[in-house]
Design an enzyme around this catalytic site. Structure first.
Site, PDB file in Angstrom:
ATOM      1  N   SER A  97      35.431-139.437 -22.773  1.00  0.00           N
ATOM      2  CA  SER A  97      36.554-138.879 -23.101  1.00  0.00           C
ATOM      3  C   SER A  97      37.693-139.741 -23.763  1.00  0.00           C
ATOM      4  CB  SER A  97      37.321-137.751 -21.919  1.00  0.00           C
ATOM      5  OG  SER A  97      38.068-138.643 -21.130  1.00  0.00           O
ATOM      6  N   SER A 147       2.658-168.190   4.239  1.00  0.00           N
ATOM      7  CA  SER A 147       3.591-167.525   3.409  1.00  0.00           C
ATOM      8  C   SER A 147       3.074-166.187   3.861  1.00  0.00           C
ATOM      9  CB  SER A 147       3.497-168.101   2.115  1.00  0.00           C
ATOM     10  OG  SER A 147       4.352-167.174   1.319  1.00  0.00           O
ATOM     11  N   GLY A 150      12.333-160.497 -12.279  1.00  0.00           N
ATOM     12  CA  GLY A 150      11.108-160.692 -12.435  1.00  0.00           C
ATOM     13  C   GLY A 150      10.284-159.249 -12.932  1.00  0.00           C
ATOM     14  N   GLU A 204      28.004-164.670 -12.162  1.00  0.00           N
ATOM     15  CA  GLU A 204      27.737-164.119 -10.910  1.00  0.00           C
ATOM     16  C   GLU A 204      29.006-163.816 -10.007  1.00  0.00           C
ATOM     17  OE1 GLU A 204      23.248-165.933 -10.312  1.00  0.00           O
ATOM     18  OE2 GLU A 204      25.003-166.853  -9.391  1.00  0.00           O
ATOM     19  N   HIS A 221      16.316-171.889 -13.557  1.00  0.00           N
ATOM     20  CA  HIS A 221      17.820-171.747 -13.266  1.00  0.00           C
ATOM     21  C   HIS A 221      18.035-173.206 -13.214  1.00  0.00           C
ATOM     22  CE1 HIS A 221      21.821-171.258 -12.126  1.00  0.00           C
ATOM     23  NE2 HIS A 221      21.811-171.344 -10.762  1.00  0.00           N
ATOM     24  N   SER A 256       3.852-164.117   1.075  1.00  0.00           N
ATOM     25  CA  SER A 256       3.404-163.670  -0.228  1.00  0.00           C
ATOM     26  C   SER A 256       1.917-163.945  -0.650  1.00  0.00           C
ATOM     27  CB  SER A 256       4.287-164.330  -1.081  1.00  0.00           C
ATOM     28  OG  SER A 256       5.618-164.092  -0.905  1.00  0.00           O
TER      29      SER A 256
END
Length: 328
Positions: free
Chosen positions: A252, A51, A134, A195, A108, A53
């Site tokens: 306005s 990965s 995040g 979404e 989710h 990450s």
């Protein structure tokens, strides 16, 4: 009336001695992992071998192991990898390593609500869904603030699922702002609808349509870009700060009158009918099935449409104009 929980309701001592595994280290995974770490929680990050990450997580001072190792070690496993990967990750690496009494968490509800992840019946299944990206979750936490979140409980085998989820919400800073109780179904369906009809789908379609209308009428594309896209942030920021009335009081009288009298002509009964059709597709699982099959096929339609929109004139004109705005 909706139930809202705050720090006083979030007993973080329930997390003491427990290991929390964050599966995935993208925007949301990083924000939640670092907030948990700074709240004194024992955190481990689960990533697949190779990965990209991994180096970032290790540089942040977070221990990284494989997803299977993280699931075996942890008492609370938080699924923050992309939704499209949850089924494979859960079935192959998490489910075989769960212990009775563990808690599986989501931010989710898609994969639980639409049956892509079928949890073991002897674990708790909950959701804490921060209502921000995040990076904002992290930024607010470091400032001593928080962002609101949604809480849902799908399985409560321990009898303490809600309390543990609230403790988690407190540890990532969301209980500072407020945690609203919902269900996996309600969170999933409202999230997808928002979404598709306004936050992403509705806004981008309206931006392109208004831009195209002005350009086809002979106006300069650059002016069309400024009027239809660039200034949108100014309006959204006003609405975000104080609601629709605050925005109207900040522009306005001409803009207000045009808003009140012409807006309903743009979003007319035909558009509302389409919104109901989209909501029905979400509720009945039609959209979920379509998206699941699209992923299984390698995302050909998704990729083609995304690439096509990258070449839309509003994108090309905008790229040139933004070169004039280094502050962005």
């Amino acid at each position: 009336m909706v139930k809202v929980y705050y720090d006083k309701d979030a007993d973080q001592s329930l997390l003491k001695g427990k290991t929390i595994a964050i599966v995935g280290y993208g925007n949301q995974g990083r924000g939640q992992a670092l907030n948990l770490k700074d709240s004194g929680c024992q955190v481990v990050v689960g990533l697949y071998q190779g990965s990209k990450s991994r180096s970032r997580a290790e540089a942040d001072g977070v221990r990284v192991v494989t997803v299977a190792e993280a699931a075996k070690e942890a008492d609370i496993i938080v699924m923050l990898a992309p939704d499209s990967l949850h089924q494979e990750i859960y079935n192959q690496q998490i489910a075989p390593n769960l212990s009775k009494g563990d808690m599986l968490m989501f931010s989710h509800g898609f994969n639980i609500h639409f049956g892509q992840v079928i949890p073991s019946p002897d674990i708790d299944v909950t959701m804490i869904a921060p209502k921000s990206p995040g990076n904002m979750l992290r930024e607010f936490y470091t400032q001593g603030q928080g962002v609101p979140a949604l809480l849902a409980v799908c399985q409560d085998t321990s009898g303490k699922a809600r309390e543990k989820a609230l403790a988690y919400a407190g540890a990532i800073g969301c209980a500072r702002a407020g945690v609203l109780e919902t269900t996996f179904a309600e969170e999933t369906e409202t999230d997808l609808f928002g979404e598709q009809c306004i936050l992403c789908g509705g806004v981008t379609a309206l931006l392109k349509a208004t831009f195209e209308t002005l350009v086809e009428a002979g106006y300069q594309p650059e002016l069309a870009y400024f009027e239809c896209l660039h200034e949108l942030k100014l309006i959204v920021d006003l609405i975000y700060k104080g609601g629709i009335s605050f925005m109207r009081d900040s522009v306005s009288h001409t803009a207000q009158y045009g808003d009140i009298t012409r807006g309903p002509r743009v979003i007319d009964d035909g558009v509302r009918e389409t919104m109901w059709e989209i909501l029905t597709e979400i509720q009945e699982g039609t959209f979920a099935k379509e998206w699941i099959l699209e992923n299984q096929a390698g995302r050909p339609t998704f990729t083609a449409l995304k690439n096509k929109d990258r070449e839309h004139p509003i994108e090309l004109v905008g790229a040139e104009l933004r070169k004039m705005m280094p502050w962005l």
